[in-house]
Scaffold this motif. Sequence first.
Motif, short mmCIF file in Angstrom:
data_model
loop_
_atom_site.label_atom_id
_atom_site.label_comp_id
_atom_site.label_asym_id
_atom_site.label_seq_id
_atom_site.Cartn_x
_atom_site.Cartn_y
_atom_site.Cartn_z
N CYS A 153 -106.56 16.22 -57.41
CA CYS A 153 -106.32 17.49 -58.11
C CYS A 153 -104.94 18.05 -57.79
O CYS A 153 -104.46 18.96 -58.47
N ASN A 154 -104.28 17.48 -56.74
CA ASN A 154 -102.89 17.82 -56.47
C ASN A 154 -102.69 19.28 -56.03
O ASN A 154 -101.67 19.88 -56.35
N ASN A 155 -103.68 19.82 -55.34
CA ASN A 155 -103.54 21.18 -54.81
C ASN A 155 -104.08 21.14 -53.38
O ASN A 155 -105.29 20.99 -53.17
N LEU A 156 -103.17 21.26 -52.43
CA LEU A 156 -103.53 21.07 -51.03
C LEU A 156 -104.56 22.11 -50.56
O LEU A 156 -105.44 21.81 -49.77
N VAL A 157 -104.45 23.33 -51.07
CA VAL A 157 -105.38 24.39 -50.65
C VAL A 157 -106.80 24.05 -51.10
O VAL A 157 -107.75 24.10 -50.32
N LEU A 158 -106.93 23.66 -52.37
CA LEU A 158 -108.25 23.27 -52.87
C LEU A 158 -108.79 22.07 -52.09
O LEU A 158 -109.97 22.00 -51.77
N ARG A 159 -107.88 21.14 -51.80
CA ARG A 159 -108.30 19.94 -51.08
C ARG A 159 -108.84 20.31 -49.70
O ARG A 159 -109.85 19.77 -49.25
N GLU A 160 -108.17 21.24 -49.03
CA GLU A 160 -108.63 21.63 -47.70
C GLU A 160 -109.96 22.38 -47.77
O GLU A 160 -110.83 22.20 -46.92
N ILE A 161 -110.13 23.20 -48.80
CA ILE A 161 -111.41 23.90 -48.97
C ILE A 161 -112.53 22.87 -49.14
O ILE A 161 -113.59 22.96 -48.53
N LEU A 162 -112.25 21.85 -49.95
CA LEU A 162 -113.28 20.84 -50.19
C LEU A 162 -113.55 19.98 -48.96
O LEU A 162 -114.68 19.57 -48.73
N THR A 163 -112.51 19.72 -48.18
CA THR A 163 -112.72 18.96 -46.94
C THR A 163 -113.68 19.72 -46.04
O THR A 163 -114.62 19.17 -45.47
N SER A 164 -113.47 21.04 -45.96
CA SER A 164 -114.34 21.85 -45.11
C SER A 164 -115.76 21.89 -45.68
O SER A 164 -116.74 21.78 -44.95
N LEU A 165 -115.88 21.99 -47.00
CA LEU A 165 -117.21 21.96 -47.62
C LEU A 165 -117.91 20.64 -47.36
O LEU A 165 -119.11 20.60 -47.08
N TRP A 166 -117.14 19.54 -47.45
CA TRP A 166 -117.75 18.23 -47.22
C TRP A 166 -118.05 17.99 -45.75
O TRP A 166 -118.96 17.23 -45.43
N ASP A 167 -117.31 18.65 -44.85
CA ASP A 167 -117.69 18.57 -43.43
C ASP A 167 -119.07 19.23 -43.24
O ASP A 167 -119.91 18.73 -42.50
N SER A 168 -119.30 20.34 -43.95
CA SER A 168 -120.62 20.98 -43.89
C SER A 168 -121.67 20.08 -44.53
O SER A 168 -122.78 19.92 -44.02
N ARG A 169 -121.29 19.50 -45.67
CA ARG A 169 -122.22 18.63 -46.40
C ARG A 169 -122.62 17.42 -45.54
O ARG A 169 -123.70 16.87 -45.71
N SER A 170 -121.75 17.02 -44.62
CA SER A 170 -122.02 15.84 -43.78
C SER A 170 -122.79 16.19 -42.51
O SER A 170 -123.07 15.32 -41.70
N GLU A 171 -123.10 17.47 -42.31
CA GLU A 171 -123.90 17.84 -41.15
C GLU A 171 -125.30 17.23 -41.28
O GLU A 171 -125.76 16.91 -42.38
N GLU A 172 -125.96 17.13 -40.13
CA GLU A 172 -127.24 16.41 -40.08
C GLU A 172 -128.28 16.99 -41.04
O GLU A 172 -129.00 16.25 -41.71
N LEU A 173 -128.34 18.31 -41.10
CA LEU A 173 -129.38 18.95 -41.92
C LEU A 173 -129.19 18.62 -43.40
O LEU A 173 -130.12 18.23 -44.09
N ASP A 174 -127.95 18.75 -43.88
CA ASP A 174 -127.70 18.51 -45.29
C ASP A 174 -127.81 17.02 -45.63
O ASP A 174 -128.29 16.64 -46.69
N THR A 175 -127.37 16.18 -44.69
CA THR A 175 -127.49 14.73 -44.91
C THR A 175 -128.96 14.35 -45.06
O THR A 175 -129.34 13.60 -45.97
N ARG A 176 -129.81 14.91 -44.20
CA ARG A 176 -131.24 14.60 -44.27
C ARG A 176 -131.85 15.12 -45.57
O ARG A 176 -132.66 14.46 -46.21
N PHE A 177 -131.43 16.33 -45.95
CA PHE A 177 -131.93 16.93 -47.19
C PHE A 177 -131.61 16.00 -48.38
O PHE A 177 -132.49 15.66 -49.18
N HIS A 178 -130.36 15.53 -48.45
CA HIS A 178 -129.97 14.66 -49.56
C HIS A 178 -130.64 13.30 -49.48
O HIS A 178 -130.93 12.68 -50.50
N GLN A 179 -130.88 12.83 -48.25
CA GLN A 179 -131.54 11.52 -48.12
C GLN A 179 -132.95 11.58 -48.70
O GLN A 179 -133.40 10.62 -49.34
N HIS A 180 -133.63 12.71 -48.52
CA HIS A 180 -134.95 12.85 -49.12
C HIS A 180 -134.87 12.72 -50.64
O HIS A 180 -135.72 12.10 -51.28
N LEU A 181 -133.84 13.33 -51.23
CA LEU A 181 -133.67 13.23 -52.68
C LEU A 181 -133.36 11.81 -53.10
O LEU A 181 -133.90 11.29 -54.08
#
Length: 230
Positions: A153-181
Amino acid sequence: MKLQAVSNRKLYVQIADQIRDQIVSGTANVGQQLPSERDLAISLGVSRPTVREALIALEVAGLVEVRVGVGAFVKSQGGGTIGLPEHNHSPIEIIGARRLIEPEVAALAAQNIGPESKGKLLRIVDTMHAEIATNRWSSESDRALHTVIAEACNNLVLREILTSLWDSRSEELDTRFHQHLADISSVRKHILNDHSQIATAIINADSATARSAMSAHLRYVESAMLAIWD
Ligand SMILES: [Zn+2]
């Protein structure tokens, strides 16, 4: 003046704590099925998704086993020392935030993507096809696809926001939640189809389709997270 302490702990953690106390105190024995999500939601005065987050948190802590479509069962009485994944973000809040941001990021990626990222996207979609063909699904491929889009997307700010969101998404709780799906084959196939459509739209520089395909994808994932499981 008598003041009461205000708890700023996450709601799902507070609910998980209450259910854990019941399990540890022996009110619910190993192998026993816990009350349904619906009944727990009514008796605790919270929403069903919050109960679901709490049950999955207890699963990550090793106290409960969640069987999608059946219910939650006591797995261990733990002795009270098992820690909840307190610092994990709420999976429902993470998908809510992603729904606000990622469709626009996909639209920008369609305008800005270079040949190298196009190649990466195609390779990741190929990997996903191979995984689905053997009834697998991986959080790593999922993250890889969404990360390439964020980079493109060529926007470093957006990229950093998404990196932080994906760090949350990769936490154990969310990973387990998605694995169930992802254990549900129709959900795996739906997600693969979504990912292919998003990748194709971005590679074709079709911003409008990229935006709507990403929006539909995240709406679908959220609805699967909130669907009735038991
Ligand atoms: Zn995805």
